[in-house]
Design an enzyme around this catalytic site. Structure first.
Site, PDB file in Angstrom:
ATOM      1  N   ASP A   1       1.124  -5.305   7.801  1.00 41.83           N
ATOM      2  CA  ASP A   1      -0.012  -4.402   7.685  1.00 41.83           C
ATOM      3  C   ASP A   1      -1.245  -5.270   7.420  1.00 41.83           C
ATOM      4  O   ASP A   1      -1.368  -5.890   6.355  1.00 41.83           O
ATOM      5  CB  ASP A   1       0.210  -3.405   6.537  1.00 41.83           C
ATOM      6  CG  ASP A   1      -0.904  -2.349   6.473  1.00 41.83           C
ATOM      7  OD1 ASP A   1      -2.001  -2.624   6.987  1.00 41.83           O
ATOM      8  OD2 ASP A   1      -0.672  -1.280   5.893  1.00 41.83           O
TER       9      ASP A   1
ATOM     10  N   ARG B   1     -13.072  -2.656  -7.492  1.00 42.96           N
ATOM     11  CA  ARG B   1     -12.834  -3.478  -6.313  1.00 42.96           C
ATOM     12  C   ARG B   1     -14.155  -3.656  -5.567  1.00 42.96           C
ATOM     13  O   ARG B   1     -14.805  -2.685  -5.220  1.00 42.96           O
ATOM     14  CB  ARG B   1     -11.813  -2.752  -5.440  1.00 42.96           C
ATOM     15  CG  ARG B   1     -11.134  -3.590  -4.421  1.00 42.96           C
ATOM     16  CD  ARG B   1      -9.973  -2.840  -3.804  1.00 42.96           C
ATOM     17  NE  ARG B   1     -10.397  -1.675  -3.038  1.00 42.96           N
ATOM     18  CZ  ARG B   1      -9.647  -1.066  -2.125  1.00 42.96           C
ATOM     19  NH1 ARG B   1      -8.439  -1.515  -1.859  1.00 42.96           N
ATOM     20  NH2 ARG B   1     -10.082  -0.002  -1.478  1.00 42.96           N
TER      21      ARG B   1
ATOM     22  N   PHE C   1       0.853  -1.199   0.000  1.00 43.38           N
ATOM     23  CA  PHE C   1       0.000   0.000   0.000  1.00 43.38           C
ATOM     24  C   PHE C   1       0.888   1.249   0.000  1.00 43.38           C
ATOM     25  O   PHE C   1       1.923   1.265   0.660  1.00 43.38           O
ATOM     26  CB  PHE C   1      -0.918  -0.028   1.225  1.00 43.38           C
ATOM     27  CG  PHE C   1      -1.980   1.027   1.185  1.00 43.38           C
ATOM     28  CD1 PHE C   1      -3.084   0.891   0.362  1.00 43.38           C
ATOM     29  CD2 PHE C   1      -1.860   2.178   1.947  1.00 43.38           C
ATOM     30  CE1 PHE C   1      -4.055   1.881   0.301  1.00 43.38           C
ATOM     31  CE2 PHE C   1      -2.828   3.172   1.898  1.00 43.38           C
ATOM     32  CZ  PHE C   1      -3.924   3.021   1.070  1.00 43.38           C
TER      33      PHE C   1
END
Ligand SMILES: Cc1ncc(COP(=O)(O)O)c(C=O)c1O
Length: 415
Positions: free
Chosen positions: A203, A375, A126
Site C-alpha cells: 500500500d 500529523r 492502515f
C-alpha cells in the site's frame, strides 16, 4: 532575532520548486495548509480541465465522449506509473478506491497460491488494510498473521522474518506508515517473501507522489491519488500488477470492463490478457481527469526534486519543533533519519487533539491521528518553508499560552 525565520527565507529563496505553488489554487493566502498528505490542493489545470470536461465533453459530446474516456484508467495509469512509480507502461490502472483495489489484488494473490494458508500483515497497517485482509482471510478460511510493529519505528524486519514461512501466500504492508511516517524496508521484505514463494502487495498511499519506490522486485501495489497526487476528494485510486503476473492472477470481481471484447456482450466471462483484467465497471471519468492533471503537475516537477524538497521540509519541521516545542512536551514521533521516513512528520503530545483544534482556529490546518498525534504533511510541490515556520510559530504560541485547553478534549467523530 528569529534565526529560523532567516533560515526559512533562505530555503525558500533557494528552492527550485518554489514556482510550483502558483500552479495551485490558493483560496485563502492566509491559511497555512499542512495536510497535503490527507487531501492535496487543487491544481489550476484541474479546474480548467474539469470545466472543459463538464461543459464540452459531457454537455455537448454526450455518449460520444466515451471514445476518449474509455481508456482513461490505462492512460492515466501509465502516466502515474511512469512519473511516480518508475514502472513501464501496461502495469498500472487508475480505478476504484484503494480499499477495493487492495481486496481485488489480495484475493487474487491468495488464490494464486493454493494450499498456502497464511497472509502476513502488521498491527500498525492502515485500518482499511487490516479490516479487508482480516475479513478476506476469514471468508477464505485462511489465517491472517499480524506481526507487532512499534508505531514510531515502523515494520520490523526480525518480525517479518519470523512470520514468513512456506505456508505464506501473501505479505502485505504499507510503505510509509500513516501514524509515524516510518518507511518499511521494501526491498528486503520483497526478498524475504520471495524466498519462501509468497507474493507481496504494497500500500503506497502515503508514498506515491512524494517518495520514490523501487517496484522492480515487488509483485503488486495499490495507492490513493487524493493525497500528494492532488487528484481531489474521492479521486479514483490506482493498482499495479507486474506484467508477468497479469494473466496468472484473476480479478475476483468479474466486471464487464475486465472482459475481452467487452461490447460483444457475450454469454461467458473471458477476461482480458493484460492489466485491464483488473478493471471492474464503468470508470469515474470526472475523477480520472483530475488524477491525470495531478500527475502531470508532479511529473513536470520531477519526483527526485519532490523527494529532495520533502526531505528538506521534514528536516525543517524537526529542527523547528526541537527548538521551539520540546520544552512544552512535544515529542517527534517520526524517524529522524530522512532515509527512514516519508514526507510527513508526527508530533506527539498528550493534548494533541486540543492542539489540532487550536491550530485550525489559528489558521493552520494540521491532521490528527490516534493516539495523541499531530500529523504534519507539508506537500513538497506547494508548501513553503515559511509555512512550516509560521505554522509552528503559531503552535508555540498556543502551547505557551495554553490556549488549546479551552477546546474540547473529547475527539470529534471526523478527525
Ligand atoms: C495507507 C492507506 N491506505 C488506504 C487509505 C484509504 O483508502 P480508500 O481510498 O479506499 O478510502 C488511506 C487513506 O488515508 C491510507 O492512508
Amino acid at each position: 532575532v528569529d534565526h529560523l525565520l532567516a533560515r526559512a527565507e533562505q530555503l525558500d529563496a533557494a528552492d527550485p520548486l518554489a514556482g510550483w505553488r502558483d500552479r495551485f489554487v490558493v483560496g485563502d493566502p492566509g491559511l497555512i495548509y499542512l495536510d497535503g498528505n490527507s487531501l492535496g490542493r487543487l491544481p489550476k489545470a484541474t479546474q480548467a480541465r474539469l470545466s472543459q470536461l463538464v461543459d464540452v465533453e459531457w454537455g455537448e459530446h454526450l455518449i460520444r465522449g466515451w471514445h476518449d474516456w474509455v481508456d482513461l484508467p490505462e492512460r492515466v495509469g501509465d502516466a502515474l506509473g511512469s512519473a511516480l512509480l518508475g514502472v513501464a507502461a501496461g502495469q498500472v490502472l487508475v480505478c476504484d478506491n484503494t480499499t477495493v483495489n487492495l481486496y481485488k489484488l489480495a484475493l487474487a494473490a491468495a488464490k494464486a497460491r493454493p494450499g498456502r494458508r497464511v497472509i502476513v500483515t502488521d498491527d500498525d497497517n492502515f485500518p482499511t488494510d487490516r479490516y479487508v485482509l482480516a475479513q478476506l482471510a476469514a471468508q477464505q478460511d485462511l489465517e491472517l498473521r499480524v506481526i507487532a510493529t512499534p508505531i514510531d519505528e515502523g515494520v520490523q524486519l526480525d518480525a517479518v522474518r519470523a512470520a514468513v514461512d512456506h505456508d505464506v501466500a501473501l505479505v502485505s504492508f504499507s510503505h510509509t506508515a500513516y501514524r509515524s511516517g516510518a518507511l518499511a524496508p521494501m526491498a528486503t521484505i520483497d526478498e524475504l517473501a520471495h524466498s519462501v514463494g509468497a507474493l507481496t502487495l504494497w500500500d503506497l498511499s502515503h508514498s506515491v507522489g512524494a517518495v520514490p519506490v523501487d517496484l522492480s522486485r515487488s509483485d503488486l501495489a495499490v495507492g490513493c491519488s487524493y493525497k500528494y497526487v492532488n487528484g481531489g476528494p474521492g479521486a479514483p485510486a490506482w493498482l499495479y500488477v507486474r506484467r508477468d503476473l497479469q494473466t496468472y492472477l484473476g480479478n475476483p470481481i468479474a466486471g464487464w470492463f475486465s472482459q475481452r471484447d467487452q461490447f460483444a456482450m457475450g454469454p461467458e466471462y473471458s477476461p482480458r490478457q493484460d492489466v485491464g483484467r483488473f478493471l471492474t465497471g464503468t470508470p469515474p471519468v470526472l475523477g480520472l481527469v483530475c488524477v491525470e492533471e495531478g500527475v502531470r503537475v508532479l511529473a513536470e516537477a520531477g519526483l527526485d526534486r519532490l523527494r529532495a524538497k520533502g526531505i528538506a521540509l521534514t528536516e525543517f519541521v524537526i529542527e523547528v519543533a526541537d527548538a521551539w516545542l520540546s520544552e512544552y512536551g512535544v515529542r517527534i514521533a517520526t524517524p529522524r533519519d530522512p532515509e527512514r521516513r516519508g514526507s510527513h512528520v508526527v508530533l506527539e503530545h498528550p493534548q494533541a487533539w486540543q492542539l489540532a483544534q487550536a491550530l485550525t482556529a489559528a489558521g493552520v490546518i494540521p491532521d490528527y491521528r490516534e493516539p495523541n498525534r499531530l500529523r504534519l504533511g507539508p506537500a513538497p510541490v506547494y508548501t513553503r518553508f515559511i509555512d512550516v515556520h509560521d505554522g509552528l510559530s503559531r503552535l508555540r504560541t498556543i502551547l505557551r499560552e495554553s490556549s488549546h485547553t479551552s477546546f474540547p478534549a473529547k475527539a470529534a467523530s471526523v478527525r
